[in-house]
Enzyme design. Structure first.
Site, PDB file in Angstrom:
ATOM      1  N   CYS A 233      -5.877 129.132   2.954  1.00 42.75           N
ATOM      2  CA  CYS A 233      -6.622 129.405   1.714  1.00 42.75           C
ATOM      3  C   CYS A 233      -6.876 128.102   0.952  1.00 42.75           C
ATOM      4  CB  CYS A 233      -5.813 130.399   0.864  1.00 42.75           C
ATOM      5  SG  CYS A 233      -6.371 130.582  -0.830  1.00 42.75           S
TER       6      CYS A 233
ATOM      7  N   CYS B  88      -6.033 128.035  -2.796  1.00 48.74           N
ATOM      8  CA  CYS B  88      -4.575 128.029  -2.995  1.00 48.74           C
ATOM      9  C   CYS B  88      -4.044 126.595  -2.936  1.00 48.74           C
ATOM     10  CB  CYS B  88      -3.875 128.868  -1.920  1.00 48.74           C
ATOM     11  SG  CYS B  88      -4.358 130.601  -1.883  1.00 48.74           S
TER      12      CYS B  88
END
Length: 136
Positions: free
Chosen positions: A38, A41
């Site tokens: 991700c 993230c």
């Protein structure tokens, strides 16, 4: 064991349960559900480290890899990353999704207080009277 990283990466559900238990009623816990793949993230990671330092003593920050801890992701019904939770005394106060750093910071401030609130208020040396107009 006081290494460079202040954000704790959760290794298992039992590890998570112990960390939440240890935080008890005295500390807030900010949890980030993330995935290694991700991008957003990864981008928010450095700011979480900064928050962990700024709020040490008042808030614990945990990162949970959804691929390594599917049981926790299911428990909290996580379907998008990053997903954040703020927990206190084993109660989830808020859960929200997204990598908006400002939203994370303002949400932490709403529940935990501002960073300045953690620092002792010390009068600065040689400070003038803070309200000179009151003497008029």
């Amino acid at each position: 064991m006081d290494g460079q990283k202040k954000v704790i990466v959760v290794e298992s559900k039992s590890n998570y349960d112990k960390l939440i238990e240890d935080a008890g009623a005295n500390k807030y816990v900010l949890v980030e559900f993330y995935a290694t793949w991700c991008g957003p993230c990864a981008m928010i990671g450095p700011r979480l480290e900064q928050l962990a330092t700024e709020y040490s003593g008042r808030m614990l920050i945990l990162k949970i890899d959804v691929d390594q801890n599917e049981d926790l992701a299911i428990q909290y019904e996580v379907s998008s990353m990053p997903t954040f939770l703020i927990i206190k005394n084993r109660v989830t106060l808020i859960q929200f999704v997204g990598s908006n750093v400002d939203r994370v910071v303002t949400t932490v401030e709403k529940f935990v207080g501002k960073v300045e609130d953690t620092k002792e208020k010390k009068p600065s040396q040689g400070a003038a009277d803070p309200s000179p107009l009151s003497k008029l």
